[in-house]
Motif scaffolding. Structure first.
Motif, PDB file in Angstrom:
ATOM      1  N   GLY A  53       0.786  -1.229   0.000  1.00  0.00           N
ATOM      2  CA  GLY A  53       0.000   0.000   0.000  1.00  0.00           C
ATOM      3  C   GLY A  53       0.815   1.274   0.000  1.00  0.00           C
ATOM      4  N   LEU A  54       2.141   1.170  -0.086  1.00  0.00           N
ATOM      5  CA  LEU A  54       2.952   2.381  -0.015  1.00  0.00           C
ATOM      6  C   LEU A  54       3.995   2.402  -1.128  1.00  0.00           C
ATOM      7  N   PRO A  55       4.388   3.591  -1.578  1.00  0.00           N
ATOM      8  CA  PRO A  55       5.528   3.714  -2.482  1.00  0.00           C
ATOM      9  C   PRO A  55       6.816   3.643  -1.647  1.00  0.00           C
ATOM     10  N   PRO A  56       8.005   3.672  -2.259  1.00  0.00           N
ATOM     11  CA  PRO A  56       9.241   3.693  -1.466  1.00  0.00           C
ATOM     12  C   PRO A  56       9.326   4.969  -0.647  1.00  0.00           C
ATOM     13  N   THR A  57       9.254   4.846   0.666  1.00  0.00           N
ATOM     14  CA  THR A  57       9.205   6.047   1.505  1.00  0.00           C
ATOM     15  C   THR A  57      10.532   6.341   2.191  1.00  0.00           C
ATOM     16  N   TRP A  58      11.555   5.540   1.909  1.00  0.00           N
ATOM     17  CA  TRP A  58      12.843   5.787   2.532  1.00  0.00           C
ATOM     18  C   TRP A  58      13.839   6.231   1.466  1.00  0.00           C
ATOM     19  N   ARG A  59      14.647   7.228   1.803  1.00  0.00           N
ATOM     20  CA  ARG A  59      15.732   7.636   0.920  1.00  0.00           C
ATOM     21  C   ARG A  59      17.029   7.379   1.677  1.00  0.00           C
ATOM     22  N   ASP A  60      17.956   6.649   1.034  1.00  0.00           N
ATOM     23  CA  ASP A  60      19.202   6.322   1.722  1.00  0.00           C
ATOM     24  C   ASP A  60      19.923   7.600   2.136  1.00  0.00           C
ATOM     25  N   LEU A  61      20.514   7.576   3.341  1.00  0.00           N
ATOM     26  CA  LEU A  61      21.082   8.804   3.876  1.00  0.00           C
ATOM     27  C   LEU A  61      22.344   9.230   3.128  1.00  0.00           C
ATOM     28  N   ARG A  62      23.088   8.267   2.552  1.00  0.00           N
ATOM     29  CA  ARG A  62      24.292   8.626   1.792  1.00  0.00           C
ATOM     30  C   ARG A  62      24.000   8.784   0.314  1.00  0.00           C
ATOM     31  N   SER A  63      23.433   7.715  -0.279  1.00  0.00           N
ATOM     32  CA  SER A  63      23.255   7.745  -1.728  1.00  0.00           C
ATOM     33  C   SER A  63      21.954   8.420  -2.143  1.00  0.00           C
ATOM     34  N   THR A  64      21.065   8.696  -1.201  1.00  0.00           N
ATOM     35  CA  THR A  64      19.740   9.280  -1.434  1.00  0.00           C
ATOM     36  C   THR A  64      18.888   8.473  -2.414  1.00  0.00           C
ATOM     37  N   GLU A  65      19.152   7.172  -2.524  1.00  0.00           N
ATOM     38  CA  GLU A  65      18.347   6.361  -3.426  1.00  0.00           C
ATOM     39  C   GLU A  65      17.095   5.854  -2.723  1.00  0.00           C
TER      40      GLU A  65
END
Lengths: 218, 301, 213
Positions: free
Chosen positions: B281-293
């Protein structure tokens, strides 16, 4: 207001509408959706009163008046020219005045016989998605199935189309390959409640045409 | 102008007093009478004449001073206007009464609060002083990011606006001097950053169409009704802690905003691990803290 | 489904609402005094009075002689330009001397900006239009407006306007469901407090029209 896609879901030969609806519901529930009640979208059509003699003053217009349980305080009126008016639900009173003659006078508009269409059924929520599986009826005859999927946090179709497609294909298969025409035409704009109503109207009109051509979808 | 007026008034009063004195003198000598002898009669008349001359001089002085005074009507006090009936309807009485009523109400409320806050302090004053003196002995450079002048904050935000072009920022001050930043990220989301100086105290992410009647204050505290933005709020709060540099507040604000602007693709970017958009039910909600992926919450480990 | 509910509502007297109305006028030079008194009498006295600047258009649908003409009043705020308000007013009951105010049924509907196009397409024609500027007050459910009416020199141009008269229209109105006669009494008492600045009365429009012709 999020982005809404409405699809007509085909009923295969040899199956009843109810069977298809049941299997759709089961699939949606398997995805983890929770039933949160029922919904309905209804449509009534009015045309100019032709018995009143002079026709030159009142143009020959069709007025479709629709209600959506998702916007319970609003009344949507769509003309056959495409003009869409969104008004308070009290607008119905005005329509009532337009369509009922009083004191021996004729009305300006009259209801089209047997034109009332309705899509109703269960409403599901799956996180931020809202899924509605509606059975369409016209004058209490079953006409087909309309599936509505809304992704409420996002208002721009281009942004969330891929996300929505992945969910929709997981229970509807190839039906949801491309966005509905109306959504496709305004992928980069903000999506508005009036757009949902126009999607429904388009489907209702299609169902009605099929009936006129004598090919019931069942 | 007014001073001249008072000076000449004082002078006039002085002259009048002098005149009264000299006139009184004349009548005094007349009333007393004097023994008239043959040889001093002429001298007595001369003395009388002299005193009359003084009266004459004083009188002309008074006349001179009084001519320099302005006519009576313009120096009359405001009190004479009392007799003119004021049109009550034309005075802003209602507003003033309400204003002062509200003001006095507020003062009494605030005084009540102040009293209840200060009461315990009055008793514990001595002990707190003592402990703070003790704390001073431990020498440590304390972070300074919270003590930044509002003008410096504004200058810093202006610099950051250029560095992070995707985010449009608006500074508001809903609660006094500390700023609350209103961020708008494309057509995706809105966020509120509560700053203390330049340190981020709280971040709250909400949908673009979620509105509150109260513009700035409420949005900071009310959670978004959408799951996806609640998740993003969680991610952003974690990132605030990650990007915290105690001695370079501007740097931590910049790195946070740089990371945060990657949410522009919140709905459109697929997860780097599973390659899909949709999960639970969700899109990717996390962005990596270093690579921002982008990653789904469960895919990031 | 909705139509059924609605019909019930109409029968039950919940909709349409009834509007109780008193009208009067005041010359421009005394307007400030009245506004000031209203500020004192009405709610929210501490904030500035709410100003409005509206463009009103009157549309009507006339068919054949067998059809009863129908008129609607459309107001468009020139301050908040996405606010459109459509009003249908039923026949007026003037009543006898015992009734304190004018009573008429009315339907108030908020609408979207496509309304002008919509009305034109279903056959309504613009009858006349004007611009109204003024202040709005409320006290409980009573509504007071002090408005200056302007005529428009060119059709549709809301900037090219001239005042219609040297006075302002003052209206006191309450909209309630059917059968609340008490309202008239409240309104009369309120109107009493505005004397002698303005004399609010029930105005018989039909008689005025007859006198004009």
């Amino acid at each position: 207001m999020g982005v809404v896609c409405v699809y007509a879901f085909p009923v295969p030969e040899g199956k009843s509408g109810q069977q298809v609806v049941d299997s759709l519901q089961k699939q949606v529930e398997l995805l983890g959706a929770v039933k949160t009640g029922n919904f309905s979208v209804d449509c009534e059509t009015y045309q100019a009163n032709t018995q009143a003699g002079t026709l030159t003053t009142t143009p020959q217009r069709l007025i479709h008046v629709l209600h959506n349980s998702e916007q319970p305080a609003s009344c949507f009126s769509v003309l056959d020219t495409g003009t869409t008016l969104i008004a308070d639900v009290l607008f119905d009173v005005l329509i009532h005045k337009l369509t009922s003659g009083k004191a021996g006078k004729e009305a300006f508009y009259q209801q089209r016989k047997g034109s009332k269409m309705e899509s109703k059924g269960p409403r599901y929520e799956l996180s931020d998605f809202i899924i509605k599986i509606g059975s369409v009826s016209m004058a209490s005859n079953f006409k087909g199935i309309l599936v509505e999927v809304e992704y409420s946090p996002c208002s721009v179709p281009t942004e969330c189309w891929n996300l929505m497609r992945e969910l929709m294909q997981s229970f509807m298969g190839n039906v949801a390959e491309t966005p509905p025409t109306l959504v496709k035409n305004k992928m980069d704009n903000f999506y508005l409640p009036g757009d949902t109503i126009n999607q429904y109207l388009e489907h209702f009109t299609n169902f009605r045409k099929q009936t006129v051509m004598g090919q019931p979808i069942r | 102008m007014a001073e001249n007026q008072t000076e000449s008034l004082i002078q006039a009063i002085r002259c009048t007093q002098k005149l009264r004195a000299s006139v009184a003198n004349v009548f005094q000598s007349l009333a007393d009478g004097c023994p008239v002898e043959k040889d001093n009669a002429v001298a007595a008349i001369g003395a009388f004449q002299e005193s009359l001359l003084v009266v004459y001089n004083d009188f002309s002085d008074v006349e001179k001073v009084s001519s320099s005074l302005q006519p009576l009507s313009s120096v009359t006090p405001n009190s004479i206007y009392l007799s003119i009936d004021p049109a009550i309807d034309k005075l802003p009485v209602y507003q003033q009464i309400i204003q002062s009523y509200k003001w006095s109400n507020k003062v009494s409320d605030l005084a009540g609060y102040a009293a209840s806050v200060m009461e315990p302090h009055a008793k514990s004053k001595r002990t707190t002083q003592y402990s703070s003196a003790q704390a001073k002995k431990v020498k440590r450079i304390s972070p300074t990011g919270h003590a930044v002048a509002p003008t410096a904050v504004e200058a810093c935000i202006a610099r950051l606006t250029q560095k992070v072009p995707d985010i449009s920022m608006k500074i508001t001050h809903p609660l006094g001097s500390h700023a609350v930043l209103q961020l708008t990220l494309g057509r995706i989301l809105k966020a509120q950053l509560a700053l203390r100086g330049l340190i981020i105290e709280r971040v709250n992410v909400r949908g673009l169409t979620e509105t509150n009647l109260d513009e700035s204050q409420m949005e900071l505290w009310s959670r978004s009704k959408y799951d996806v933005f609640q998740k993003v709020t969680e991610s952003a709060t974690a990132a605030v802690l990650h990007f915290y540099f105690p001695h370079n507040a501007e740097m931590s604000l910049y790195t946070f905003l740089h990371w945060f602007q990657k949410f522009r693709t919140l709905f459109s970017a697929p997860c780097q691990k599973c390659g899909k958009h949709y999960l639970n039910g969700l899109p990717p909600t996390w962005r990596d803290l270093r690579s921002t992926e982008p990653y789904h919450d469960v895919c990031r480990q | 489904m909705y139509m059924d509910q609605l019909n019930q509502a109409v029968k039950g007297g919940i909709a349409p609402f009834h509007e109780y109305l008193l009208q009067g006028s005041i010359v421009d030079s005394s307007k400030d005094v009245l506004v000031h008194r209203l500020r004192g009498l009405c709610d929210n006295a501490d904030s500035n009075p709410e100003a409005f600047h509206d463009h009103e258009m009157i549309f009507s649908l006339k068919g054949s002689p067998q059809q009863q003409p129908m008129t609607v009043y459309l107001r468009h705020s020139l301050i908040q330009t996405d606010c459109w308000h459509l009003r249908y007013v039923g026949s007026t009951e003037f009543g006898d001397k015992t009734r304190q105010t004018l009573v008429r049924s009315c339907v108030d509907i908020g609408v979207s900006d496509s309304i002008v196009k919509f009305l034109n397409e279903i056959g309504f024609k613009l009858e006349y239009e004007f611009v109204a500027k003024g202040y709005f007050f409320h006290k409980g459910r009573m509504k007071v407006t002090v408005s200056k009416l302007f005529k428009m020199n060119i059709q549709g141009d809301v900037n090219n306007i001239d005042p219609l008269t040297l006075s302002c229209l003052v209206e006191l109105s309450v909209v309630v469901p059917t059968g609340q006669e008490q309202v008239g009494e409240d309104m009369k008492n309120f109107a009493e407090q505005l004397k002698p600045l303005v004399q609010l009365e029930k105005v018989d429009h039909r008689r005025q029209q007859q006198a004009a012709t």
